[in-house]
Design an enzyme around this catalytic site. Structure first.
Site, PDB file in Angstrom:
ATOM      1  CB  CYS A 438      -0.988  -0.003   1.157  1.00 44.06           C
ATOM      2  SG  CYS A 438      -0.202  -0.055   2.787  1.00 44.06           S
ATOM      3  CB  CYS A 621       5.905  45.714   4.877  1.00 47.93           C
ATOM      4  SG  CYS A 621       5.537  46.186   6.589  1.00 47.93           S
ATOM      5  CB  CYS A 624       2.444  49.188   5.154  1.00 46.99           C
ATOM      6  SG  CYS A 624       4.195  49.060   4.711  1.00 46.99           S
ATOM      7  CB  CYS A 632      11.517  40.727  13.571  1.00 44.60           C
ATOM      8  SG  CYS A 632      11.783  40.585  15.358  1.00 44.60           S
ATOM      9  CB  CYS A 653       6.244  48.646   9.355  1.00 45.49           C
ATOM     10  SG  CYS A 653       4.881  49.346   8.389  1.00 45.49           S
ATOM     11  CG  HIS A 658      11.065  46.015  16.468  1.00 45.67           C
ATOM     12  ND1 HIS A 658      10.530  45.840  15.202  1.00 45.67           N
ATOM     13  CD2 HIS A 658      11.337  44.761  16.934  1.00 45.67           C
ATOM     14  CE1 HIS A 658      10.510  44.556  14.899  1.00 45.67           C
ATOM     15  NE2 HIS A 658      10.999  43.867  15.941  1.00 45.67           N
ATOM     16  CG  HIS A 666      12.130  41.627  19.050  1.00 41.38           C
ATOM     17  ND1 HIS A 666      10.890  41.373  18.499  1.00 41.38           N
ATOM     18  CD2 HIS A 666      12.061  41.181  20.330  1.00 41.38           C
ATOM     19  CE1 HIS A 666      10.118  40.818  19.408  1.00 41.38           C
ATOM     20  NE2 HIS A 666      10.809  40.686  20.530  1.00 41.38           N
ATOM     21  CG  HIS A 702      -4.386   0.256   4.412  1.00 46.62           C
ATOM     22  ND1 HIS A 702      -3.691  -0.428   3.430  1.00 46.62           N
ATOM     23  CD2 HIS A 702      -5.544   0.673   3.827  1.00 46.62           C
ATOM     24  CE1 HIS A 702      -4.407  -0.428   2.312  1.00 46.62           C
ATOM     25  NE2 HIS A 702      -5.521   0.239   2.537  1.00 46.62           N
TER      26      HIS A 702
END
Length: 787
Positions: A438, A621, A624, A632, A653, A658, A666, A702
């Site tokens: 199978c 982005c 936007c 990030c 942005c 951030h 970050h 199976h």
């Protein structure tokens, strides 16, 4: 808070959605409480308006929050305690939504026999305590204190003591405390009376440890004749459990003379005959004796059982007529049993064995998935009655006999749309299964039946010593499948023999294997196909492979994920990127064999957007839609963002996102964009998407497959190379292809709706498509031209 629990009553809730507060997220599945008086005051203050917000106490976090009543669901105190013992919160929520395990847990009482799930083991035990194991006055989870009935080494075993407090007494090293989701009622869920011995565990027999109860009708084979009667008692015989049996009145026997026999000799009657076939009459004993003869079905019996064989999908009526389903893995004689028996691997943990009978192994399966029964107890699975031969087919001998497919040297394109339905759909259609094939049948049907994305495998120049294998694949399997809609098992066995003979892999003719093992052998070692995937990882050189295995960290938020989410999480966790757009993307789900799968359900993504997975490709982005310049990695799992899509930003942005104190630390990863795209001035980032064209699923060892035969969402077919069988062990399997438009319904359903839906309520074969996914296959027809 709960110091005056006797005077104060509480209302209990479960949180249905994640709730973010000041950068912290309280996940769905948290248990909340509110004093009953406070709740009633809220209602009385606005008697004509539904309560919109409630000030509740989240037990685990020990915080008070004002939550919308709409995201809370009421619980009983019992359910709240049971659920609170489970972690993480995502699993708790899933258990609440499924509800079945919770319902069963409510019925368990002290002294009940249970089975304990622990690290792939299934251990017998007896409930000694039910309640909290937290000495603090606050509300806490309800645990089950179990005295194990086996000699086994389990982490956390004790003598009924937890945290310095004695909750129950038992032998040292025999006690354990567990939440309800790891405890199941009963030692023999199928109540078959055919419990196999447990390897590596010495069972401590006691009066409570038995699969029969007073009042049950049973039968026992002794002195070359069958006796039957009613159980009047169960006794502890030291090393064995004895059953007091009050025999039915038979000529020459003292009325109501009790028989004392070992439990292992007793078989419950409802496992020996199909439901409805037992006739209570003055000649009941002779009728039962006749029913146990091997030739029972030759005269007036159920003819459907004559066609059952190895790999037949069957149902067995146990537990007061409730059917369980599974696949026959073995047939033959069992010591001490007359007539032919079947070893069945069940779809659910309702068996009593792992494929062993009285210490001898007859087949391999998971613990509690195996059961041995009379062949006469097995009936064809009613879920597949829709696959029965149509009236017009029954008049066509070519459709109802073990036909042989042709060798087709011509080049045949794959059928699509209505032509595919005409050629492929029906009984004795697809690729015929035989002897553990199978995995290969489903893989070949998925790759070639209705798509040409990998037709280069059929026509590319290859090593001379592999040319005959390529010819078999092309002329004996793919071309006949596309032209006639059928390939007999001899052609596939021919391919399997050649692969074994040429030393590419042992066991192709006899053993169960996985589809990816076969694909790697045929693509890489036999045909030398260029790897389908080229991956780049951080700081590593380019890698090449044919399939991508999903590896991800546990995430409480992924309860019912989509394939898109799983791929993104896998690439993010392993820091991978696609070096180029693949023509075919084969993805293995996070499951290992038939016993372990990370998710109960997975939603197929009809389109897989790989734009953000490509290395050095234009990306937009996520906020936007302008050209992204930075990615990030830490934002990917931020609870405030969408659960899908990698997180990349344009410069503006990036700074906005951030500027928050929680994300100032970050680190950004700069994105490279091709100079040609930058110079073009094109503001629209092109999306690179792949189309789902097939799925492979596995259930009880199976493999089956779903294939898409047209562009519409409902144009799906389901293929099973062994859906039925003609004849016994010397018979043959009947492959079947059926339409399954219900796939479209479920792939478009929301994750919340699917999480609430029990698998048994899903239409058609949709359960297998959602719950048993093993491999997804995506194609990019545009790229296939160049590959």
């Amino acid at each position: 808070m709960f110091s005056s629990a006797k005077e104060t009553k509480y209302i209990y809730f479960i949180l249905m959605e994640d709730f973010p507060v000041n950068g912290r997220v309280f996940p769905a599945g948290n248990i909340a409480t509110i004093p009953e008086n406070d709740y009633l005051k809220e209602v009385q203050n606005e008697p004509h308006v539904a309560v919109r917000r409630l000030k509740v106490h989240l037990v685990e976090a020990d915080v008070y929050l004002s939550l919308e009543a709409a995201i809370l669901r009421g619980l009983s105190e019992q359910d709240a305690g049971l659920l609170l013992a489970v972690s993480p919160s995502a699993e708790r929520l899933n258990l609440y939504l499924e509800n079945e395990a919770l319902q069963n847990a409510r019925l368990i009482r002290t002294q009940d026999p249970v089975m304990v799930d622990y690290k792939s083991q299934s251990l017998p035990g007896v409930v000694k305590y039910i309640g909290s194991i937290d000495d603090s006055p606050r509300f806490s989870g309800t645990f089950f204190g179990i005295e194990l009935q086996v000699e086994s080494v389990v982490d956390g075993q004790n003598d009924g003591v937890f945290g310095g407090h004695q909750y129950f007494r038992c032998q040292t090293g025999s006690g354990i405390f567990l939440p309800f989701n790891r405890v199941k009622a009963g030692w023999c869920p199928g109540e078959a009376g055919l419990c196999a011995s447990m390897e590596g565990a010495k069972i401590n027999h006691a009066l409570r440890d038995h699969p029969v109860n007073p009042g049950d009708r049973v039968a026992i084979y002794m002195e070359k004749e069958m006796k039957e009667g009613i159980v009047v008692g169960v006794l502890d015989g030291g090393s064995v459990v004895l059953v007091n049996l009050e025999s039915d009145l038979v000529m020459g026997e003292d009325p109501k003379m009790p028989l004392r026999v070992p439990l292992d000799s007793v078989v419950k009657e409802d496992m020996l005959q199909p439901v409805g076939n037992i006739q209570h009459s003055p000649s009941r004993e002779s009728q039962l004796r006749q029913d146990l003869k091997p030739d029972i079905w030759e005269n007036g019996g159920s003819q459907s059982n004559c066609n059952l064989g190895i790999k037949s999908v069957v149902q067995i009526n146990v537990d007061k007529g409730q059917p369980v389903t599974g696949v026959i893995q073995w047939m033959g004689q069992l010591p001490g049993m007359t007539g032919k028996c079947a070893g069945v691997e069940l779809d659910e943990d309702k068996g009593v064995s792992d494929g062993t009978w009285k210490g001898k192994r007859y087949f391999q399966c998971a613990t509690k998935r195996g059961i041995f029964v009379r062949v006469e107890s097995c009936q064809p699975d009613t879920r597949f009655q829709s696959l029965a031969i149509a009236q017009e087919d029954s008049q066509d001998p070519e459709r109802t006999t073990n036909q042989e497919s042709c060798i087709v040297p011509d080049i045949i394109p794959p059928p699509r749309n209505e032509e595919a339905v005409r050629i492929l759909q029906g009984r004795m259609r697809g690729i015929q299964g035989h002897c553990n094939s199978c995995y290969m049948d489903s893989a070949l049907f998925s790759l070639f039946s209705c798509t040409m994305v990998l037709d280069s495998m059929l026509h590319k120049s290859t090593k001379s010593q592999s040319g005959h294998i390529q010819q078999i694949l092309r002329e004996e399997i793919v071309n006949p499948l596309r032209r006639d809609g059928f390939v007999d098992c001899k052609k596939v066995m021919n391919l399997r023999r050649e692969l074994t003979r040429d030393g590419y892999c042992e066991g192709f003719t006899t053993e169960e294997k996985d589809p990816e093992e076969f694909l790697n052998v045929i693509m890489q070692h036999v045909l030398g196909l260029e790897p389908l995937l080229k991956l780049k990882s951080a700081g590593q050189k380019e890698q090449e492979c044919y399939c991508h295995q999903i590896f991800i960290d546990e995430d409480d938020d992924l309860v019912v994920p989509t394939v898109q989410q799983l791929v993104e999480h896998s690439f993010h966790s392993n820091r991978l990127k696609l070096a180029e757009v693949p023509s075919c993307f084969i993805i293995q789900m996070p499951r290992f064999g038939k016993n372990y799968k990370m998710f109960e359900k997975i939603i197929p993504s009809l389109e897989l957007d790989i734009t953000d997975l490509l290395c050095d490709s234009p990306r937009e982005c996520c906020l936007c839609a302008e050209l992204a310049t930075q990615e990030c990695e830490e934002c990917f799992k931020d609870k405030l963002f969408s659960k899908a899509g990698l997180k990349q930003y344009c410069t503006v942005c990036w700074h906005q996102v951030h500027s928050h104190s929680a994300r100032r630390s970050h680190k950004s990863m700069k994105l490279r964009c091709p100079d040609e795209f930058t110079r073009s001035g094109n503001a629209m980032v092109p999306r690179e998407k792949m189309q789902l064209f097939a799925m492979l699923c596995i259930e009880t060892s199976h493999y089956v497959s779903f294939i898409k035969y047209g562009p519409e969402d409902h144009q799906w077919m389901f293929f099973d190379s062994m859906s039925d069988r003609h004849g016994g062990e010397s018979g043959y399997n009947i492959p079947t292809v059926t339409a399954c438009p219900e796939v479209a319904k479920y792939v478009k359903s929301s994750a919340v709706k699917l999480a609430k839906q029990h698998p048994r309520d899903l239409e058609g074969v949709a359960k297998r498509q959602l719950c048993d996914a093993y491999m997804y296959l995506y194609q990019n027809p545009r790229m296939a031209v160049y590959k």
